[in-house]
Design an enzyme around this catalytic site. Sequence first.
Site, short mmCIF file in Angstrom:
data_model
loop_
_atom_site.label_atom_id
_atom_site.label_comp_id
_atom_site.label_asym_id
_atom_site.label_seq_id
_atom_site.Cartn_x
_atom_site.Cartn_y
_atom_site.Cartn_z
N HIS A 263 0.82 -1.22 0.00
CA HIS A 263 0.00 0.00 0.00
C HIS A 263 0.86 1.27 0.00
CE1 HIS A 263 -3.97 -1.94 0.66
NE2 HIS A 263 -3.26 -2.86 1.29
N ASP A 331 -0.05 -5.18 5.82
CA ASP A 331 -1.12 -6.02 5.28
C ASP A 331 -1.03 -6.11 3.77
OD1 ASP A 331 -1.83 -3.23 5.25
OD2 ASP A 331 -3.82 -3.84 4.55
N GLU A 332 -1.63 -7.15 3.22
CA GLU A 332 -1.87 -7.33 1.79
C GLU A 332 -0.63 -7.11 0.93
OE1 GLU A 332 -6.59 -6.55 1.17
OE2 GLU A 332 -5.33 -4.76 1.16
N VAL A 333 0.49 -7.67 1.33
CA VAL A 333 1.69 -7.61 0.49
C VAL A 333 1.46 -8.46 -0.75
CG1 VAL A 333 4.13 -8.20 0.33
CG2 VAL A 333 3.24 -7.15 2.42
#
EC number: 3.2.1.52
Length: 581
Positions: A263, A331-333
């Site tokens: 992100h 998060d969400e790599v």
Amino acid sequence: MIPSMTSSFPMAPKPFFLLFLLLPIPSLPSTLNLWPQPTSISWSTPAAIPLSPYFSIQPHFSSHIYLHRAITRYTRLILSERHRPIIPPVVNLSNSSLSSLHLSISDLSAPLQPGVDESYSLYISTSGATLTAATPWGAMRGLETFSQLVWGHQPVVPIGLRIFDKPLFTHRGLLLDTSRNFYSVRSIFRTIRAMSYNKMNVFHWHITDSQSFPIVLPSEPELAAKGSYGSGMSYSTRDVKRIIQYGLSRGVRVVPEIDMPGHTASWAEAYPEIVTCANRFWAPTGKPALAAEPGAGELNPLHAKTYQVVQNVLHDLSTLFLDQYLHAGADEVNTACWETDPAVTHFISAGGTHDQILEKFINLTHPYITDTLNRTVVYWEDVLLGPYVKVRPTTLPTESTILQTWNNRAKNTKRIVQAGYQVIVSSSDFYYLDCGHGGWVGNDSRYDVQEAEPSDELFNDPGGNGGSWCAPYKSWQRVYNYDILYNLTEEEAKRVLGGEVALWSEQADETVLDAKLWPRTSAAAEVLWSGNRDSDGIKRYAEATDRLNEWRYRMVRRGIQAEPIQPLWCVLNPGMCNLEQ
């Protein structure tokens, strides 16, 4: 008896007010409408006492700037609000008047920090009113309760009333994403003010994301200069300090989050060399997506300069923000995004793994946050439980790491506490307030369907998510009925700090902020303060409906544009709009 007809209507435009007069007025209950419901309350006799026109809160505690401001603010609110309940209590009115509320605080020096004692007790009689609290922050909670007890054009307050109150959870938060769309300082002030009305105590400020980098940091000014949306859409050092001070005056901590290493596309405007897959289309045809949503770009843990920039960012955050917690995202790599970089592909082809790349990043940033900056680091659960890339538990010391869960409901909460970590619960199935508004990506042919959809391919028709991955919409009742300790042992439950509702801002900005948040966030506020069950252990959502209706109207009168939860007819006819009698 206090007159109950002409003084019972909420403020509204004239046509709406005239409609009010045409509706039947039911019999009036002798109840008090408080939100959140106190832990313990007794009211011996339905009686009330007028407030003196010279009512005051004593002493002023001038030596404590934040409590002094709260006393000044609540004194003004109590005397000027003149709240008119839709259905006011029926009470006997005392011939005397109440001239003051006396405050007593055990530890005036207690800082606003994780786990601070927010308990208080309140006693109101014809001879006086006393509010006793362990800390200034508990006193602020008690002042809010006292303010909600006051009603009428000529203000009155119940007598014969005893309240003992303390929160079930020490962490009662609200996350606001200011990266995807910008929010003015004024709108953030209003949100924190509403939080204090609801006894919430943590404003989780998700400041940056892939879409923009709106905070001006002294060591890295180019990140905001090039990564924000432009003039007037960034937060200066002065803005940050004002927000923190505003929160302190209302007992609300401000916890910053700079999401990384995922992100982070917005960082590429200033430092393209440390961001992989920047400025690429997020969902290339026939290939793995490069991001969970538009705005592809992630910090490259294999680039040495990454850590120079990251340390500057973290240092500035720790200087600007006072709180013990620093949220570092994780998060969400997206592994496909990393693999657009030659150094990463070489590392993988030589036998390295994506987990090792993330571990390198955590190993070089976690100790800096905890040891050098002396902060407790908060990560999203993905860092430990991610489906595609994660670190080993040995990388994350339990004594200096808190995990925030958002997936798989109670299952992930249990996995985290069983691993020995403290947890903040933000289940997307209950606490994500942006869900259920349909999709927002453009050029989407899935909406161009005229016939009924097959039952196994529902998208637009009932049963489909309409493009919202976390549909359906989370109603206040869904929020209220969430048990964040579900299926935990008594020992495991001790590691749950509390919960946070979240408003991600793909489809929100300050023009719709209040209605998106309130009163659904109020539902979470009560559950985190005093639970969602009565003294017999029965869920109290039926009783809460009437109180929340009243509380929503009072918030509107206080300048919070909370959305209605029912037609007004239901408010005037309690219980008649229930599904079950």
